[in-house]
Design a protein around this motif. Sequence first.
Motif, PDB file in Angstrom:
ATOM      1  N   SER A 150       0.846  -1.191   0.000  1.00  0.00           N
ATOM      2  CA  SER A 150       0.000   0.000   0.000  1.00  0.00           C
ATOM      3  C   SER A 150       0.887   1.248   0.000  1.00  0.00           C
ATOM      4  CB  SER A 150      -0.895   0.016   1.237  1.00  0.00           C
ATOM      5  OG  SER A 150      -0.110   0.242   2.410  1.00  0.00           O
ATOM      6  N   ALA A 151       0.273   2.383  -0.266  1.00  0.00           N
ATOM      7  CA  ALA A 151       1.017   3.648  -0.231  1.00  0.00           C
ATOM      8  C   ALA A 151       1.577   3.890   1.165  1.00  0.00           C
ATOM      9  CB  ALA A 151       0.114   4.796  -0.666  1.00  0.00           C
ATOM     10  N   ASP A 152       0.799   3.582   2.197  1.00  0.00           N
ATOM     11  CA  ASP A 152       1.273   3.775   3.572  1.00  0.00           C
ATOM     12  C   ASP A 152       2.457   2.873   3.900  1.00  0.00           C
ATOM     13  OD1 ASP A 152      -0.552   5.784   4.135  1.00  0.00           O
ATOM     14  OD2 ASP A 152      -2.009   4.411   5.056  1.00  0.00           O
ATOM     15  N   GLU A 153       2.427   1.648   3.407  1.00  0.00           N
ATOM     16  CA  GLU A 153       3.552   0.741   3.645  1.00  0.00           C
ATOM     17  C   GLU A 153       4.823   1.257   2.978  1.00  0.00           C
ATOM     18  OE1 GLU A 153       1.282  -3.538   4.119  1.00  0.00           O
ATOM     19  OE2 GLU A 153       1.563  -2.727   2.101  1.00  0.00           O
ATOM     20  N   ARG A 171       5.445   4.437   2.244  1.00  0.00           N
ATOM     21  CA  ARG A 171       5.857   5.645   2.979  1.00  0.00           C
ATOM     22  C   ARG A 171       6.649   5.269   4.227  1.00  0.00           C
ATOM     23  NH1 ARG A 171       0.433   7.218   1.740  1.00  0.00           N
ATOM     24  NH2 ARG A 171       0.491   8.748   0.057  1.00  0.00           N
ATOM     25  N   GLU A 172       6.191   4.230   4.938  1.00  0.00           N
ATOM     26  CA  GLU A 172       6.894   3.774   6.138  1.00  0.00           C
ATOM     27  C   GLU A 172       8.293   3.264   5.787  1.00  0.00           C
ATOM     28  OE1 GLU A 172       6.461   0.551   9.778  1.00  0.00           O
ATOM     29  OE2 GLU A 172       4.751   0.903   8.461  1.00  0.00           O
ATOM     30  N   LEU A 173       8.396   2.514   4.697  1.00  0.00           N
ATOM     31  CA  LEU A 173       9.692   2.015   4.246  1.00  0.00           C
ATOM     32  C   LEU A 173      10.638   3.161   3.905  1.00  0.00           C
ATOM     33  CD1 LEU A 173      11.579  -0.298   3.385  1.00  0.00           C
ATOM     34  CD2 LEU A 173      10.480  -0.191   1.138  1.00  0.00           C
ATOM     35  N   VAL A 174      10.145   4.144   3.161  1.00  0.00           N
ATOM     36  CA  VAL A 174      10.971   5.303   2.782  1.00  0.00           C
ATOM     37  C   VAL A 174      11.415   6.059   4.031  1.00  0.00           C
ATOM     38  CG1 VAL A 174      10.927   7.542   1.632  1.00  0.00           C
ATOM     39  CG2 VAL A 174      10.020   5.527   0.470  1.00  0.00           C
ATOM     40  N   SER A 175      10.527   6.228   4.990  1.00  0.00           N
ATOM     41  CA  SER A 175      10.862   6.915   6.234  1.00  0.00           C
ATOM     42  C   SER A 175      11.965   6.176   6.994  1.00  0.00           C
ATOM     43  CB  SER A 175       9.613   7.037   7.104  1.00  0.00           C
ATOM     44  OG  SER A 175       9.921   7.633   8.336  1.00  0.00           O
ATOM     45  N   CYS A 176      11.872   4.859   7.059  1.00  0.00           N
ATOM     46  CA  CYS A 176      12.902   4.056   7.733  1.00  0.00           C
ATOM     47  C   CYS A 176      14.247   4.183   7.034  1.00  0.00           C
ATOM     48  CB  CYS A 176      12.477   2.599   7.794  1.00  0.00           C
ATOM     49  SG  CYS A 176      11.133   2.269   8.939  1.00  0.00           S
ATOM     50  N   ILE A 177      14.231   4.128   5.715  1.00  0.00           N
ATOM     51  CA  ILE A 177      15.472   4.259   4.950  1.00  0.00           C
ATOM     52  C   ILE A 177      16.089   5.640   5.154  1.00  0.00           C
ATOM     53  CG2 ILE A 177      16.457   4.366   2.619  1.00  0.00           C
ATOM     54  CD1 ILE A 177      14.382   2.164   1.869  1.00  0.00           C
ATOM     55  N   GLN A 178      15.254   6.683   5.129  1.00  0.00           N
ATOM     56  CA  GLN A 178      15.761   8.037   5.340  1.00  0.00           C
ATOM     57  C   GLN A 178      16.372   8.188   6.729  1.00  0.00           C
ATOM     58  OE1 GLN A 178      12.212  10.254   4.316  1.00  0.00           O
ATOM     59  NE2 GLN A 178      13.075  10.806   2.317  1.00  0.00           N
ATOM     60  N   SER A 179      15.739   7.613   7.740  1.00  0.00           N
ATOM     61  CA  SER A 179      16.280   7.674   9.103  1.00  0.00           C
ATOM     62  C   SER A 179      17.629   6.978   9.190  1.00  0.00           C
ATOM     63  CB  SER A 179      15.303   7.028  10.094  1.00  0.00           C
ATOM     64  OG  SER A 179      14.156   7.805  10.238  1.00  0.00           O
TER      65      SER A 179
END
Length: 71
Positions: free
Chosen positions: A45-48, A50-58
């Motif tokens: 999903s789009a939310d999944e 987004r969560e992956l991208v956020s984790c990678i950015q962190s």
Amino acid sequence: MKRARKLVDDAVTYVASSRKHVGGQTSEYIYTVWFDGNSVIDDASADELRELVSCIQSALKETEKGGSNEQ
């Protein structure tokens, strides 16, 4: 929609979006991520994503600061 972005010499990443149509109903967009010819994420999903991208950015921010947040 399909986008291609070259990350390293011969590896290519693709993201494909689609919707499922069943019995007159249409789902939200779902995404499949391909890397170097292999499907690495299916029906996300789009939310999944987004969560992956956020984790990678962190992780990138932490390592760029020289920190270690290994678990």
